[in-house]
Design a protein around this motif. Structure first.
Motif, mmCIF file in Angstrom:
data_model
loop_
_atom_site.group_PDB
_atom_site.id
_atom_site.type_symbol
_atom_site.label_atom_id
_atom_site.label_comp_id
_atom_site.label_asym_id
_atom_site.label_seq_id
_atom_site.Cartn_x
_atom_site.Cartn_y
_atom_site.Cartn_z
ATOM 1 N N ILE A 379 1.715 2.478 -4.615
ATOM 2 C CA ILE A 379 2.442 1.372 -3.989
ATOM 3 C C ILE A 379 1.766 1.135 -2.652
ATOM 4 O O ILE A 379 1.950 1.893 -1.695
ATOM 5 C CB ILE A 379 3.935 1.688 -3.832
ATOM 6 N N ALA A 380 0.946 0.103 -2.598
ATOM 7 C CA ALA A 380 0.116 -0.130 -1.416
ATOM 8 C C ALA A 380 0.898 -0.795 -0.295
ATOM 9 O O ALA A 380 0.744 -0.459 0.880
ATOM 10 C CB ALA A 380 -1.095 -0.983 -1.792
ATOM 11 N N MET A 381 1.755 -1.747 -0.665
ATOM 12 C CA MET A 381 2.515 -2.494 0.329
ATOM 13 C C MET A 381 3.827 -2.934 -0.293
ATOM 14 O O MET A 381 3.881 -3.304 -1.476
ATOM 15 C CB MET A 381 1.726 -3.726 0.795
ATOM 16 N N GLY A 382 4.895 -2.901 0.485
ATOM 17 C CA GLY A 382 6.180 -3.364 -0.030
ATOM 18 C C GLY A 382 6.746 -2.384 -1.039
ATOM 19 O O GLY A 382 6.653 -1.177 -0.900
ATOM 20 N N GLY A 383 7.349 -2.940 -2.066
ATOM 21 C CA GLY A 383 7.928 -2.116 -3.116
ATOM 22 C C GLY A 383 9.332 -1.629 -2.839
ATOM 23 O O GLY A 383 9.830 -0.743 -3.546
ATOM 24 N N ASP A 384 9.999 -2.186 -1.838
ATOM 25 C CA ASP A 384 11.342 -1.732 -1.484
ATOM 26 C C ASP A 384 12.251 -1.714 -2.724
ATOM 27 O O ASP A 384 12.268 -2.661 -3.508
ATOM 28 C CB ASP A 384 11.965 -2.649 -0.432
ATOM 29 N N GLY A 385 12.999 -0.641 -2.858
ATOM 30 C CA GLY A 385 13.969 -0.556 -3.939
ATOM 31 C C GLY A 385 13.376 -0.270 -5.302
ATOM 32 O O GLY A 385 14.106 -0.266 -6.295
ATOM 33 N N THR A 386 12.085 -0.002 -5.357
ATOM 34 C CA THR A 386 11.466 0.338 -6.646
ATOM 35 C C THR A 386 11.894 1.736 -7.068
ATOM 36 O O THR A 386 12.041 2.634 -6.236
ATOM 37 C CB THR A 386 9.932 0.259 -6.532
ATOM 38 N N SER A 387 12.106 1.922 -8.350
ATOM 39 C CA SER A 387 12.432 3.255 -8.863
ATOM 40 C C SER A 387 11.334 3.726 -9.800
ATOM 41 O O SER A 387 10.888 2.976 -10.673
ATOM 42 C CB SER A 387 13.786 3.253 -9.579
ATOM 43 N N ILE A 388 10.898 4.954 -9.599
ATOM 44 C CA ILE A 388 9.898 5.592 -10.447
ATOM 45 C C ILE A 388 10.606 6.766 -11.112
ATOM 46 O O ILE A 388 10.908 7.767 -10.473
ATOM 47 C CB ILE A 388 8.681 6.064 -9.629
ATOM 48 N N GLY A 389 10.921 6.625 -12.383
ATOM 49 C CA GLY A 389 11.794 7.568 -13.054
ATOM 50 C C GLY A 389 13.237 7.162 -12.880
ATOM 51 O O GLY A 389 13.563 6.002 -12.604
ATOM 52 N N GLY A 390 14.144 8.114 -13.029
ATOM 53 C CA GLY A 390 15.563 7.820 -12.903
ATOM 54 C C GLY A 390 16.370 9.077 -13.144
ATOM 55 O O GLY A 390 15.828 10.161 -13.368
ATOM 56 N N THR A 391 17.672 8.954 -13.136
ATOM 57 C CA THR A 391 18.543 10.109 -13.288
ATOM 58 C C THR A 391 18.926 10.381 -14.737
ATOM 59 O O THR A 391 19.341 11.495 -15.059
ATOM 60 C CB THR A 391 19.821 9.926 -12.468
#
Length: 633
Positions: A379-391
């Motif tokens: 994630i070079a720039m931004g990406g707020d709120g992105t999820s990688i994986g989960g619960t």
């Protein structure tokens, strides 16, 4: 993707597959001439003049293949029509005359035999076929060497392109690329490229972009295609830009949850797939991106596997239709062997994307090294709120064998990026300093204690990682105790992982997810934890942990780098006598652990648990042994 959009796509596919063909008129192409009676040009003119859905079939003498070389662009297709190259030879008794659709499954070579080729080498300033109407099907044609696109769809709806070779020779082994896109969909809706039936598989290679979905196109399904490789699936025949590009278009699907809808998107000169310029609500699942059709070897895209640029709220992967223990299947994307990152995300508006349930850097079985050449995910720039994986179970990604970091968040990356339940291991080449998770992409970011702690800024707010004091395992469980210093009065999810070895940076990765503990910091930003995890780690393994901010019961934000690793102690876990009840309340609890931590901080050995006049991890281990019998005599 909205439920109504998904339902429309499903109904469209079902209608195509089960509806009998009832045509208003049939026009027959009987020669390779560019114009006049019996030509393809005349058949298109006649179909445009005929109301209702028409049919264009081929019956050119001799067994072919037959090359039609137009001298100018064909008329736009404005009325509903099916142009079917697989009808060539069907009127003769000689099987050698017959065009034959593909019958092999997606993990095998395309065995289609095409007999009709449109060669655009003599045509300037035109695409091969231009469709501006609706309810049109293009089937069984090889279309190459046009100065613009192989097929251009402008507006309209309910278009199907299936069983075609776009940009290759009629045999599918050599390039015959169109100068622009293989297929360009502009402002159209509810179209299908390929499909779940093997006969619908397209080969789309050696063009500029293989498939370009743009100008607010929506409801497009791209499924079951080879994009960027040859028909044999053995080597690259790359499109010179992206394999599949979705730009400024929403609610489209590339792939699916069944093998029949898998696309193999490999060997392209730039990224395999791009979500660009505000593309939103798109679903990318079940594809092989950078791998061979059988998922065992790599035919990498020369740049990224997937590129997300200024595009929000897309889903990469999923948990649907997955079978545990059978490698990457169902909604899982296999993203491996690419020349740069497995996946990159960039841009202030590239927010709220979800990347889950994928295998990044392995083969289909999840065992062999098909690592991407740079980071697994950047994630070079931004990406707020992105999820990688989960619960939820199955939502974690496998991210392995990257030549650089497993997951890197650049200095301009945003906040609220959660990294949960993934299996991250064996990233970084020998002799390089790399991490499983790297905030600010500059190596280990040490915790900032402060008063209050964790007030620095950067990617994910440079969230502090947990500090592990001891780890032990017995009777099917693993016990880990430690501390977290971070933002005061904040809820966190601490995740724990077992690793076969400790990373050279001593900050480990996270190979096997063991479980989690929920904690909250106090007014000063301190939290302590003693976690009982439902998996027994080996004494040859090392434990690491991450800390992730909890915004709510199911909502998560900033995730830290991995903690320093700590080796699991032997299963024998005696509680010393007298018990380490430092605060004298007849039990070993959080107050005793805090007292021991304060002693270690002050280098005071008066609370030495083991009696060796040294405060180290063995003291915390012994204290944790007593913790599991909370009330002591």
């Amino acid at each position: 993707m909205s439920q109504s959009t998904a339902s429309s796509i499903v109904l469209f596919i079902v209608a195509i597959l089960i509806s009998p063909y009832v045509f208003a008129a049939t026009f027959v192409v009987e020669s390779t001439s560019d114009s006049g009676a019996g030509s393809l040009r005349q058949a298109i003119i006649d179909a445009n003049a005929s109301s209702g859905e028409d049919f264009i079939e081929f019956n050119i003498p001799t067994n072919g293949p037959h090359t039609i070389s137009p001298q100018s662009g064909y008329p736009e297709i404005t009325e509903a029509v099916t142009i079917d190259g697989f009808t060539q030879g069907s009127q003769t008794a000689n099987p050698a005359d017959d065009a034959v659709p593909n019958s092999n499954p997606i993990d095998q070579p395309i065995n289609a035999i095409l007999k009709i080729e449109l060669d655009g080498i003599n045509v300037f300033n035109s695409s091969g076929l231009i469709i501006s109407g609706s309810e049109t099907t293009i089937r069984g044609l090889a279309i190459g060497r046009f100065r613009e696109n192989g097929i251009l769809v402008q507006g309209g709806s309910d278009i199907a392109i299936e069983g075609c070779f776009i940009g290759t020779s009629v045999g599918g082994s050599n390039g015959s690329g169109n100068f622009e896109d293989g297929i360009n969909l502009s402002g159209t809706q509810n179209c299908r490229i390929g499909g779940p039936n093997p006969a619908q598989r397209n080969l789309i290679s050696d063009n500029d972009d293989g498939i370009d979905i743009n100008n607010s196109s929506t409801g497009i399904l791209v499924g079951g295609n080879f994009v960027g490789i040859n028909a044999a699936g053995s080597s690259g025949l790359g499109n010179s830009d992206l394999g599949v590009k979705i730009e400024n278009s929403d609610d489209n699907t590339v792939g699916g949850t069944t093998p029949e809808l898998r696309n193999v998107i490999s060997g392209n000169s730039l990224a395999g797939l791009g979500l660009l310029d505000g593309a939103s609500g798109n679903v990318i699942q079940g594809n092989y991106i950078g791998a061979t059709p059988n998922g065992l070897f790599s035919i990498g895209n020369l740049s990224e596997g997937i590129r997300i640029d200024e595009s929000p709220d897309n889903a990469i992967g999923g948990t649907e239709s997955t079978t545990p223990g059978e490698g990457c299947n169902g909604a899982c994307n296999l993203i491996s062997g690419n020349g740069q990152e497995g996946l990159t995300l960039n841009g202030a508006s590239a927010v709220e994307n979800r990347i889950f349930g994928n295998s990044i850097g392995t083969d289909q079985a999840g065992t062999a090294d098909l690592g991407n050449n740079f980071d697994g995910i950047l994630i070079a720039m931004g990406g707020d709120g992105t999820s990688i994986g989960g619960t939820e179970s199955g939502s974690g990604n496998i991210i392995a064998h990257s030549r650089q970091d497993g997951i890197a968040l650049g200095a301009d990356a945003g906040e609220g990026i959660s990294i949960l339940r993934n299996s991250i291991y064996d990233n970084g080449e020998e002799g390089t300093i790399t991490l499983g998770i790297d905030l600010n992409n500059n190596g280990v970011t040490e915790n900032d204690p402060g008063s209050p702690p964790d007030q620095d800024s950067g990617a994910n707010g440079l969230q502090n990682f947990p500090v592990l004091n001891s780890a032990s395992a017995m009777d099917g469980e693993t016990f880990v105790d430690g501390t977290l210093e971070s933002t005061p009065n904040t809820d966190f999810r601490i995740e724990f992982f077992a690793n076969t070895e400790c990373d050279p940076t001593l900050h480990g990765e996270g190979e096997q997810f063991l479980g989690f503990e929920l904690v909250s910091t106090d007014n000063e930003g301190n939290a302590i934890f003693v976690a009982t995890l439902p998996v027994e780690a080996s004494t040859e393994e090392f434990i690491t942990a991450t800390a992730t901010v909890r915004d709510g019961p199911t909502s998560h934000a900033d995730t830290s780098e991995f903690s320093m690793c700590i080796q699991v102690q032997a299963a024998d876990c005696p509680c010393p006598a007298p018990i380490p009840d430092f605060v004298v309340n007849n039990k070993v609890d959080a107050a005793d652990l805090m007292a021991l931590l304060d002693s270690r901080h002050d280098n005071n050995t008066n609370l030495d648990v083991t009696g060796d006049a040294v405060l180290n991890e063995e003291d915390f281990f012994q204290l944790s042994c007593c913790w599991h019998v909370t009330e002591m005599p």
